[in-house]
Design an enzyme around this catalytic site. Structure first.
Site, short mmCIF file in Angstrom:
data_model
loop_
_atom_site.label_atom_id
_atom_site.label_comp_id
_atom_site.label_asym_id
_atom_site.label_seq_id
_atom_site.Cartn_x
_atom_site.Cartn_y
_atom_site.Cartn_z
N SER A 50 0.84 -1.21 0.00
CA SER A 50 0.00 0.00 0.00
C SER A 50 0.87 1.25 0.00
O SER A 50 1.92 1.28 0.64
CB SER A 50 -0.90 0.01 1.24
OG SER A 50 -1.55 1.26 1.38
N ASP B 214 -6.73 18.70 -20.36
CA ASP B 214 -7.31 17.88 -19.30
C ASP B 214 -6.41 16.73 -18.86
O ASP B 214 -6.76 15.96 -17.97
CB ASP B 214 -8.70 17.36 -19.69
CG ASP B 214 -8.68 16.39 -20.87
OD1 ASP B 214 -7.59 15.99 -21.31
OD2 ASP B 214 -9.77 16.02 -21.35
N GLU C 144 -2.17 -10.40 -9.21
CA GLU C 144 -1.45 -9.62 -8.22
C GLU C 144 -0.70 -10.56 -7.27
O GLU C 144 -1.29 -11.15 -6.37
CB GLU C 144 -2.42 -8.74 -7.43
CG GLU C 144 -3.26 -7.82 -8.31
CD GLU C 144 -4.25 -6.99 -7.52
OE1 GLU C 144 -3.82 -6.31 -6.56
OE2 GLU C 144 -5.46 -7.03 -7.85
#
Length: 756
Positions: A330, A688, A516
């Site tokens: 994380s 953008d 993963e």
């Protein structure tokens, strides 16, 4: 017996489940009355009754042959081509892919998403490979198959299943809707052909650009650690791994970054690929703006540094920041805390004393999620920049590729001379429904759940039937929440046939992983492949784990981590021996490359390609304007003057942005333009894809909507006169006439930016 109680959210989900069941049954009834399926299938067994063949052939007249590559004397490098193309897709009326949070739909754009392609060809032109890093949550099997079909149509056999790797960066802020297996279609709230076609076209275009740009060059490799950007989000699971194994590593995350630097024969930079293990979830599940997250910000910074004078998404230098074994990693480095009390919830269950698991969330180092994204992304960029600048070890040697399709539900693994195990049909465990500290589910289910729940089991059994004893036994100690491998209507819910693939570039081996891998899973695979190559004479290989490639199969934990049944283990869909199966399969590929026996390998059973998928549940509605207004009219003008550091905000009469995804020539939803007196023209300064801009779409009723454009004026903005332009497309449907999509634009009044 303790009485079972339900939270308000659970009661809502039960009601929602019942309503979805009714709707789904109705849709499926209609679907099977009116449609069938088509797949590319030679050996897919249990799908044969559902499918027919679609040949992967085209007329030779449509094939574009590669141009002759010019010969070079004493040329020891590679022909190198790099390319970048937009693959954003829808930015409205579609779920964001990754968190699986109901209601987290796209409502605008923070940054565009790009496909970045890198092609490497042997000096004699005999072998080649294409590595494509795509700013999506993952690559779906349907994407890979369609990309290969289009490449074959244009280039013949140059680009194939074995030498093309598609890898998702794993941003959780990209659109969904590009899948064919029912679990992901349901999670996407339907299949979006609009987004699917846009993404496929972007990937193919990036490869076409790279192919057209092939030139002689050299590749250099460098490695180094990145500090202060990661934590292990399941540290208690990691501790289940053997102490002797853990003692070999200084951290419970992989901190090493691998960088490939590409230059032409004059030393001019062409591009970079970086592999690093981190979840792009700095933008949490409260976000509604499509964006590329922390790894995308790193790529943005690197490309802006190298492509000076170009707008984002433009310029010759291409920087790919690709995923690796990020399963339990994380970027929210402040760790998990209870959002209601502030106390730590870094425990085996990731739960809080008050409020339970839904209160336990990890946070990043910034003041908000965008700030955290930029802090983490900037550190990654800076380390990649250092490694790029100091890269001096040249990569030389031939290009090889090996690939197989494998029925992952039936792989026998020989653990030792006397003991063999097997993989399982796909299934998700209870802790899958808990979510992670990066994005909790809101359900009263905790990570680390090793027993089922009578209530949820009963609902599952009523809707889908009871899991077989075979699948229950195979997945132990996982308590099965959803036995997806035994649910086949309207199509299979999870893939049986998956890709395993290795491409070698000299001394670099890229293992394309269809999911993963956790930290320790990646370490075991790297070590096994390195030993396999060495045993057949290929010494000193650098093995790179490239994540989220070719087809998505959720997570892959170690056997020991699987016993803890936290989120990652519950999401290891092929059972406790999944990692051992992958190691065995990838070792077979490595051996085939090292012994030059790739041609003798079986290609395996081809995967399906389904048609007539469940469409998006969000209908198309004709866009309308308020009485007396036109699309693009300004509703809230800019102020006359701003200072650096302030935010310009302009609101326009809008239309649904998903209409623009129908138009492949659509470049941007906005521009920030500066008036240049010297040439008496407006010059585009930002679009953008710039991280300084925001595009919000506010959906009203009966086709009415507004668009808000914000420009966060950076310190680098020059004083002067500016304006903001808005570009959109409206969907018009008159009675008894076909629908049409019409372009429009809006322009703000000029405003002045002054120095602070």
């Amino acid at each position: 017996m303790v009485k079972r109680t339900f939270s308000t959210l659970e009661i809502f989900f039960i009601f929602l489940l019942v309503m979805m069941t009714v709707i789904t049954v109705a849709l499926l009834t209609l679907l099977f009355v009116t449609s069938g399926t088509i797949e590319n299938n030679k050996d897919s067994g249990n799908h044969e009754s559902l499918t027919t063949q679609v040949p992967m052939t085209t007329q030779t007249s449509s094939i574009t042959h590669t141009p002759d590559l010019p010969p070079f004397q004493n040329f020891s490098g590679y022909y190198i081509g790099v390319g970048r193309a937009d693959c954003t897709g829808q930015v409205s009326d579609i779920n964001l892919m990754g968190y699986g949070k109901n209601g987290q739909n796209a409502r605008g754009l923070l940054t565009r998403l790009y496909s970045r392609a890198f092609i490497f060809v042997d000096p004699d032109g005999s072998n080649r490979m294409a590595f494509v890093s795509v700013e999506l949550c993952m690559i779906s099997q349907r994407l890979k198959l369609e990309v290969l079909r289009r490449l074959q149509s244009k280039y013949g056999s140059l680009y194939r299943r074995d030498n093309v790797i598609l890898s998702g960066t794993h941003t959780h802020s990209g659109p969904s809707g590009f899948f064919q297996y029912t679990f992901f279609v349901v999670a996407s709230e339907g299949f979006s052909n609009r987004t699917f076609q846009y993404v496929v076209s972007g990937i193919v275009k990036s490869i076409e650009i790279a192919h057209a740009n092939l030139k002689p060059g050299k590749i250099f490799i460098n490695k180094g650690n990145v500090a202060d950007v990661q934590i292990n989000r399941s540290p208690s699971s990691y501790l289940w791994n053997p102490p002797a194994e853990r003692a070999r590593y200084s951290s419970n995350t992989d901190k090493e970054m691998v960088v490939l630097k590409m230059v032409d024969l004059n030393g001019e930079d062409l591009g970079l690929i970086s592999w690093f293990a981190i979840h792009p979830v700095s933008m949490n599940n409260s976000n509604h703006l499509v964006n590329s997250d922390n790894m995308g910000y790193a790529a943005y910074l690197f490309e802006q540094e190298k492509n000076k004078g170009y707008l984002p998404g433009q310029g010759p230098f291409v920087a790919g920041f690709a995923s690796s074994n990020l399963g339990d990693v994380s970027p929210n480095i402040l760790g998990p805390h209870c959002s209601n009390t502030g106390e730590s919830c870094d425990n085996e269950k990731s739960t809080c004393p008050i409020g339970g698991p839904s209160m336990c969330m990890a946070s990043g180092p910034g003041k908000d999620i965008i700030d955290s994204t930029q802090i983490i992304g900037r550190i990654i960029y800076q380390r990649a920049k250092e490694l790029h600048a100091s890269a001096s070890q040249e990569v030389t040697g031939p290009v090889f590729a090996a690939h197989q399709w494998v029925n992952m539900t039936d792989v026998s693994v020989q653990l030792n001379d006397t003991y063999a195990v097997k993989t399982c049909k796909p299934a998700l465990g209870y802790s899958f429904a808990a979510g992670t500290i990066d994005g909790v589910s809101g359900l009263n289910i905790t990570q680390g759940t090793t027993e089922g729940d009578f209530f949820w089991d009963t609902i599952r059994d009523q809707l889908f039937g009871r899991p077989s004893e075979e699948i229950i036994e195979c997945h132990k100690p996982k308590p099965i929440l959803l036995h997806t491998g035994e649910i086949t209507k309207p199509h299979p819910w999870h893939p049986d046939i998956i890709d395993v693939q290795i491409v070698t570039l000299g001394s670099v081996a890229i293992a394309a992983i269809p999911g993963e891998f956790t930290t320790m899973s990646g370490r075991r695979l790297r070590e096994a492949l390195k030993k396999e190559f060495e045993s057949y004479g290929m010494k000193d290989m650098t093995v790179v784990i490239s994540g989220l490639c070719n087809v998505y199969t959720h997570y892959i934990t170690t056997y020991e981590e699987y016993q803890a049944q936290r989120y990652e283990a519950a999401s290891t869909i092929y059972g406790p021996h999944t990692l051992s199966a992958y190691i065995q399969l990838f070792r077979g590929l490595a051996k085939a490359i090292a012994t030059d026996t790739v041609a003798n390998m079986s290609s395996g059973p081809e995967p399906p390609f389904f048609t007539n998928l469940i469409p998006s549940l969000i209908p198309n509605i004709a866009d309308r304007t308020p009485t007396g207004r036109h699309f693009g009219d300004v509703l809230q003008p800019a102020k006359s003057e701003y200072r650096v550091g302030e935010v310009v905000e302009v609101i326009f009469v809008g239309a649904n942005p998903k209409n623009s995804a129908e138009n492949q020539t659509h470049q941007t939803f906005l521009t920030v333009e500066k008036y240049e007196d010297s040439i008496a023209e407006w010059q585009i300064m930002y679009n953008d894809a710039s991280w300084e801009t925001r595009f919000y779409w506010h959906k009203g009723i009966l086709g009415l909507s507004n668009a808000t454009i914000e420009w966060y004026i950076p310190d680098t903005a020059q004083p002067g006169i500016y304006r903001i332009r808005y570009f959109g497309h409206s969907w018009k449907k008159d009675l008894l006439k076909p629908a049409v999509i019409l372009a429009f634009e809006g322009i703000s009044s000029p405003f002045e930016v002054v120095a602070t």
